[in-house]
Design a protein around this motif. Sequence first.
Motif, short mmCIF file in Angstrom:
data_model
loop_
_atom_site.label_atom_id
_atom_site.label_comp_id
_atom_site.label_asym_id
_atom_site.label_seq_id
_atom_site.Cartn_x
_atom_site.Cartn_y
_atom_site.Cartn_z
N ILE A 4 74.75 -52.73 -123.87
CA ILE A 4 74.77 -53.98 -124.63
C ILE A 4 76.01 -54.79 -124.26
N ALA A 5 77.17 -54.12 -124.19
CA ALA A 5 78.42 -54.81 -123.86
C ALA A 5 78.34 -55.45 -122.48
N TRP A 6 77.85 -54.70 -121.50
CA TRP A 6 77.79 -55.24 -120.14
C TRP A 6 76.79 -56.40 -120.04
N LEU A 7 75.62 -56.22 -120.60
CA LEU A 7 74.60 -57.27 -120.51
C LEU A 7 74.99 -58.52 -121.30
N SER A 8 75.84 -58.37 -122.31
CA SER A 8 76.28 -59.52 -123.11
C SER A 8 77.38 -60.32 -122.43
N THR A 9 78.16 -59.67 -121.56
CA THR A 9 79.34 -60.36 -121.00
C THR A 9 79.43 -60.34 -119.48
N ARG A 10 78.93 -59.29 -118.85
CA ARG A 10 79.10 -59.07 -117.41
C ARG A 10 80.58 -59.06 -117.03
N GLN A 11 81.41 -58.56 -117.97
CA GLN A 11 82.85 -58.46 -117.76
C GLN A 11 83.30 -57.05 -118.13
N PRO A 12 84.43 -56.60 -117.56
CA PRO A 12 84.94 -55.28 -117.93
C PRO A 12 85.20 -55.19 -119.44
N PHE A 13 85.05 -53.99 -119.98
CA PHE A 13 85.30 -53.76 -121.40
C PHE A 13 85.82 -52.34 -121.54
N GLY A 23 85.83 -41.28 -130.27
CA GLY A 23 86.69 -40.34 -130.97
C GLY A 23 85.99 -39.74 -132.17
N TRP A 24 86.58 -38.67 -132.67
CA TRP A 24 86.06 -38.03 -133.86
C TRP A 24 86.34 -38.92 -135.06
N ALA A 25 85.34 -39.14 -135.88
CA ALA A 25 85.46 -39.91 -137.11
C ALA A 25 85.08 -38.99 -138.26
N GLY A 26 85.81 -37.90 -138.37
CA GLY A 26 85.50 -36.85 -139.33
C GLY A 26 85.14 -35.58 -138.57
N ALA A 27 84.84 -34.53 -139.31
CA ALA A 27 84.57 -33.23 -138.69
C ALA A 27 83.24 -33.18 -137.97
N ASP A 28 82.31 -34.05 -138.32
CA ASP A 28 80.97 -33.94 -137.75
C ASP A 28 80.38 -35.28 -137.31
N THR A 29 81.25 -36.22 -136.96
CA THR A 29 80.77 -37.54 -136.53
C THR A 29 81.64 -38.04 -135.38
N ILE A 30 80.97 -38.59 -134.37
CA ILE A 30 81.64 -39.25 -133.26
C ILE A 30 81.44 -40.75 -133.42
N ARG A 31 82.52 -41.52 -133.23
CA ARG A 31 82.42 -42.99 -133.27
C ARG A 31 82.62 -43.48 -131.84
N VAL A 32 81.67 -44.29 -131.37
CA VAL A 32 81.80 -44.96 -130.08
C VAL A 32 81.85 -46.45 -130.38
N ASP A 33 82.81 -47.15 -129.75
CA ASP A 33 82.86 -48.59 -129.96
C ASP A 33 83.44 -49.31 -128.75
N VAL A 34 83.08 -50.57 -128.64
CA VAL A 34 83.63 -51.47 -127.63
C VAL A 34 83.85 -52.82 -128.30
N THR A 35 84.81 -53.57 -127.82
CA THR A 35 84.99 -54.94 -128.28
C THR A 35 84.77 -55.85 -127.09
N ILE A 36 83.89 -56.82 -127.27
CA ILE A 36 83.57 -57.75 -126.20
C ILE A 36 83.99 -59.16 -126.60
N ALA A 37 84.28 -59.97 -125.62
CA ALA A 37 84.67 -61.36 -125.86
C ALA A 37 83.41 -62.22 -125.85
N ALA A 38 82.55 -62.00 -126.84
CA ALA A 38 81.29 -62.75 -126.94
C ALA A 38 80.80 -62.67 -128.37
N GLU A 39 79.92 -63.59 -128.71
CA GLU A 39 79.27 -63.55 -130.01
C GLU A 39 78.33 -62.34 -130.03
N PRO A 40 78.05 -61.80 -131.21
CA PRO A 40 77.12 -60.67 -131.25
C PRO A 40 75.73 -61.11 -130.80
N PRO A 41 75.10 -60.29 -129.97
CA PRO A 41 73.73 -60.63 -129.59
C PRO A 41 72.80 -60.49 -130.79
#
Length: 138
Positions: free
Chosen positions: A50-59, A64-82
């Motif tokens: 989603i990040a690449w297709l929204s911007t075509r720019q590096p991100f 990281g662990w967000a508690g004992a049993d949850t992984i959080r993946v995130d990116v910040t892009i310089a674009a409006e949310p699709p």
Amino acid sequence: MVHRPDRFTSVVDGPSELAALRRRVRFMLAGVGEHHVVDALLATDEIASIAWLSTRQPFTVRLGWAGADTIRVDVTIAAEPPARGDLGTSADVLDGIAARWGMTPRRGGTMLWADVPVAAPVAPDGPALDAVHVTEPA
């Protein structure tokens, strides 16, 4: 003993770098059940796509662990949310594997994120691979 990171960041500059990103996810989740690793890989791929297709720019991908049993993946892009309708099957995949996911507006961009349930890593029963020594017979 093998040190397994509890979080990492990785700069992605195009789809060709997804293989390296996947290796880092698998390394971080060593000891986690295979189906959980697959879910984390899928969520990472979808968020990165989603990040690449929204911007075509590096991100930068953060995982990281967000508690004992949850992984959080995130990116910040310089674009409006699709629009959700523009995400195609990515929205369906994230709906199926993430406990929660979304697109949060930030100053000058959007954070794309997903929380994926995973089991905590299991400590190996034997010694870590880097502690195993092979000796030649006398």
